[in-house]
Structure formats: C-alpha cells, structure tokens
Scaffold this motif. Structure first.
Motif, mmCIF file in Angstrom:
data_model
loop_
_atom_site.group_PDB
_atom_site.id
_atom_site.type_symbol
_atom_site.label_atom_id
_atom_site.label_comp_id
_atom_site.label_asym_id
_atom_site.label_seq_id
_atom_site.Cartn_x
_atom_site.Cartn_y
_atom_site.Cartn_z
ATOM 1 N N THR A 101 0.705 -1.310 0.096
ATOM 2 C CA THR A 101 -0.102 0.100 -0.193
ATOM 3 C C THR A 101 0.813 1.251 -0.082
ATOM 4 O OG1 THR A 101 -1.554 -1.109 1.067
ATOM 5 C CG2 THR A 101 -1.750 1.386 1.415
ATOM 6 N N LEU A 102 1.771 1.129 0.844
ATOM 7 C CA LEU A 102 2.704 2.433 1.019
ATOM 8 C C LEU A 102 3.994 2.204 0.145
ATOM 9 C CD1 LEU A 102 2.198 3.466 4.568
ATOM 10 C CD2 LEU A 102 0.981 4.150 2.711
ATOM 11 N N SER A 103 4.060 1.290 -0.869
ATOM 12 C CA SER A 103 5.184 1.479 -1.727
ATOM 13 C C SER A 103 4.625 1.396 -3.171
ATOM 14 C CB SER A 103 5.960 0.089 -1.453
ATOM 15 O OG SER A 103 5.223 -1.179 -1.414
ATOM 16 N N GLU A 117 6.806 8.545 3.320
ATOM 17 C CA GLU A 117 7.186 9.309 4.266
ATOM 18 C C GLU A 117 6.061 10.296 5.299
ATOM 19 O OE1 GLU A 117 8.402 9.080 1.446
ATOM 20 O OE2 GLU A 117 10.350 8.246 1.466
ATOM 21 N N ASN A 118 4.777 10.112 4.551
ATOM 22 C CA ASN A 118 3.895 10.839 4.955
ATOM 23 C C ASN A 118 2.913 10.142 6.242
ATOM 24 O OD1 ASN A 118 4.304 13.090 3.558
ATOM 25 N ND2 ASN A 118 3.066 12.391 1.877
ATOM 26 N N PHE A 119 3.483 9.049 6.480
ATOM 27 C CA PHE A 119 2.725 7.885 7.354
ATOM 28 C C PHE A 119 3.725 7.415 8.177
ATOM 29 C CE2 PHE A 119 0.263 8.310 3.703
ATOM 30 C CZ PHE A 119 -1.090 8.272 4.161
ATOM 31 N N GLY A 298 10.279 -0.400 14.153
ATOM 32 C CA GLY A 298 10.997 0.770 14.230
ATOM 33 C C GLY A 298 12.139 0.625 13.023
ATOM 34 N N ASP A 299 13.450 0.924 13.088
ATOM 35 C CA ASP A 299 14.275 1.210 12.189
ATOM 36 C C ASP A 299 14.400 -0.094 11.231
ATOM 37 O OD1 ASP A 299 15.029 3.664 13.137
ATOM 38 O OD2 ASP A 299 16.875 3.019 14.046
ATOM 39 N N ASP A 300 14.100 -1.187 11.699
ATOM 40 C CA ASP A 300 14.203 -2.547 10.978
ATOM 41 C C ASP A 300 12.880 -2.205 9.903
ATOM 42 O OD1 ASP A 300 14.483 -5.159 9.955
ATOM 43 O OD2 ASP A 300 12.952 -5.801 11.512
ATOM 44 N N LEU A 301 11.826 -1.902 10.464
ATOM 45 C CA LEU A 301 10.767 -1.860 9.273
ATOM 46 C C LEU A 301 10.842 -0.817 8.502
ATOM 47 C CD1 LEU A 301 7.923 -2.387 8.372
ATOM 48 C CD2 LEU A 301 6.971 -1.211 10.352
ATOM 49 N N ASP A 302 11.524 0.173 8.953
ATOM 50 C CA ASP A 302 11.689 1.550 7.880
ATOM 51 C C ASP A 302 12.830 1.053 6.832
ATOM 52 O OD1 ASP A 302 10.233 3.092 9.346
ATOM 53 O OD2 ASP A 302 11.682 4.004 10.437
ATOM 54 N N SER A 303 13.555 0.249 7.351
ATOM 55 C CA SER A 303 14.730 -0.263 6.189
ATOM 56 C C SER A 303 13.889 -0.935 5.288
ATOM 57 C CB SER A 303 15.780 -1.086 7.064
ATOM 58 O OG SER A 303 16.636 -0.126 7.772
ATOM 59 N N TYR A 304 13.106 -2.086 5.708
ATOM 60 C CA TYR A 304 12.427 -2.722 4.723
ATOM 61 C C TYR A 304 11.425 -2.024 3.776
ATOM 62 C CZ TYR A 304 8.940 -5.835 2.577
ATOM 63 O OH TYR A 304 8.181 -6.417 1.579
ATOM 64 N N ALA A 308 11.497 -1.801 -0.279
ATOM 65 C CA ALA A 308 10.195 -2.104 -1.003
ATOM 66 C C ALA A 308 9.989 -1.175 -1.891
ATOM 67 C CB ALA A 308 9.160 -2.367 -0.095
ATOM 68 N N ASN A 309 10.118 0.005 -1.456
ATOM 69 C CA ASN A 309 9.667 1.325 -2.575
ATOM 70 C C ASN A 309 10.762 1.221 -3.495
ATOM 71 O OD1 ASN A 309 7.674 3.476 -1.569
ATOM 72 N ND2 ASN A 309 8.380 2.680 0.232
#
Length: 321
Positions: A101-103, A117-119, A298-304, A308-309
């Motif tokens: 959804t966000l990628s 980045e808006n979520f 956290g950071d792990d999810l942000d990296s994924y 994905a994007n």
C-alpha cells in the motif's frame, strides 16, 4: 499496462548481570489518550480482516485499551491511508494494510499525499503466504494445465486484488506468452469466491487460501515469494516460471505521520506482544493461516519499506514500458 484503483530496550549492568525491560513495559509507559480506531483495509469476513480484529482483541485483553475496528477497504489500501491522513496523530487512529500500500500502490497512484514518508509505520504481523491459487482437480490446477489451456486458445481469467497483483499478472503473462484476462476483485476472499463460483480460473491469494488448500478444495499452483509456502512447499516460484519479480510483502499497521516516537514504539511493541504470544487468538490465526507471526518494527521496518519502495519503482517502470 494501466494500473487499476484507480502507503528501551534498556540494558544496564549491575553486578555483571544484564537487566532487560520486557516489551510489555514499553506499552505500559504510554497510554492512548482515548479509544483507538483501528481502520481495516480489507473486506469484512476475510482472513486479513479476521487477523486485524484478533490483534484488536489482543490489545484490549493485554493492555486494557479500547480498540474499535472500522472497515476502510478498497483502492489497494489507499482508501484507508486517506482516512488516516485526516486522523489525529496521537495514537488513537491506526490502520492495517499491506506493505505494498505504501510502496507499490502509493507510487502507482502518483499522488504525493500517499508517499510512505507521510505515514508512520508501526509493525508488521505476518509475511505473505502468496500463492497462485486454483480449484483443486479442475482445468487449471497446475501450471502445466494453465500453459496447455493457453496453447489451446482457452481464455484464462486471472483474479487480482490489488494494482501490484494485476501488474504482476500482466507481467507474468508477457513473459510466458499468455494474454491473461485480468479480473479485479476485492481481497483474497474475493479471489476465492470467484474461483468457487467459476467466475475466474486462477488468482493471487496472500494467505487466506490456507484452509481451503489444507482441505483439498484449492491448490497453490505456484508461489509469489522466495520461501516455500507452509501448505504447499513444492509449489514453484513464479521466477521459475518466467517472472522477473516476486510478490513478497507483509501485513502491517500504520498510523498518521508525525506520530510521537513514544507512541510509535509503544504501539509497535504492543502489536508485537499480541502477535508473538502463543496464548492469543491472533497468534493462533497467524500460525494457522499465515505461516506464523513475522514482526518488524522501528528502524528495521523502515529499512524494509525503503527497499520495498525501490523495488516497486523498478516493477512500475518495467510494466509501463
């Protein structure tokens, strides 16, 4: 191809002994200022909807929070994202979507309002058990039968529940020389209803097919992820059939942008606590239908999501050329 739808742990050393604060304490350090509305970006009654509601139940039981599920399906999760964008960023509004959804979906929409980045990403709950599904003992219950039908000139109706799934169906068809008739449906339940009703022949499902496959009603004729499917370990990867890409991803919870870091951490760890606890109904469902919990925060999810994007941009370019 046209897109349819048209995003503490604290440690101290005392007498040489490490002291770790349990994850549940993180959630107890922050309390939502009111009831939490949990938007659910999936059709009512399906496996993903049930998963979200059991997570809500677990949050209430373990932390005493009031969590109110509210349906917000459609548009590959972007309808839910639009609702969250209008909600207060105080922890009282969260939503369950999928990572695409966000990628993929947000990029394909071309609307900067849906940029990742808006979520605020909170936590994943499970990886996709993404299979290419057909009715068992039917005309399309193996990839060889699909290819044979195409060679015989039989139209093949391919169900897809998101823009990424539709584009991947088109891409796979281009790679193997099949002009699939791509049919838009709502969620994995919509795919399976279409299969049962004879309205479609094959379709992508991300985990809800587990029960029907175990019962012998349906079959995974291929998998869209790298890891073997829990219920069909011998199903070939779509990259082995001709695709250049896979369809990996996660079910995940998000919140409005600019959420306070303490709220983000507490909500993410609370979701982890519910998903990983073998005593919760949510954990039981995750193990039964989704290959077990797979929590990233956290950071792990942000990296994924950054990765994905980048992969989404590559696929969008490939199907647009």
């Amino acid at each position: 191809m046209t897109h349819f739808f048209k995003p503490l742990l604290a440690a101290a050393t005392l007498c040489a002994t490490a002291i770790t604060i349990p994850t549940a304490t993180l959630a107890e350090d922050w309390t939502p200022p009111g009831p939490i509305t949990m938007y659910v970006g999936f059709a009512a009654g399906g496996g993903a909807d049930t998963q979200a509601r059991l997570i809500a139940q677990g949050l209430e039981e373990k932390f005493g929070w009031t969590v109110i599920p509210q349906q917000a399906p459609g548009n590959s999760g972007l309808n839910l994202a639009a609702e969250l964008a209008k909600a207060p960023a105080d922890g009282t509004a969260i939503g369950m979507v999928v990572s695409e959804t966000l990628s993929y979906s947000s990029q394909a929409a071309g609307d900067p309002a849906f940029d990742y980045e808006n979520f605020t990403s909170l936590a994943t709950t499970a990886e996709f058990q993404l299979g290419l599904v057909a009715m068992a003992n039917g005309n399309f219950d193996s990839w060889d039968k699909v290819m044979g039908a195409a060679e015989a000139g039989t139209p093949i109706r391919f169900a897809a529940a998101s823009d990424r799934h539709a584009d991947m169906a088109w891409h796979l068809g281009q790679q193997v020389g099949i002009d699939f008739n791509i049919v838009e449906v709502r969620g994995g339940k919509g795919v399976m209803d279409g299969l049962r009703g004879g309205d479609v022949d094959i379709g992508w499902v991300a985990g809800a097919q587990s029960g029907p496959v175990q019962q012998g009603e349906m079959v995974n004729i291929a998998r869209g992820i790298e890891s073997p499917l829990a219920n069909s370990p011998d199903a070939p990867m779509i990259t082995e059939l001709g695709s250049d890409y896979l369809l990996d991803g996660y079910f995940m919870f998000i919140a409005p942008g600019d959420l306070d870091p303490a709220a983000r951490e507490a909500l993410g760890e609370a979701i982890r606590d519910v998903a990983d606890d073998s005593e919760t109904d949510a954990n039981g469902l995750l193990n039964k239908a989704f290959g077990g919990p797979a929590v990233r925060t956290g950071d792990d999810l942000d990296s994924y999501m950054t990765k994905a994007n980048a992969e989404a941009a590559e696929l969008i370019k490939a199907v647009s050329e």
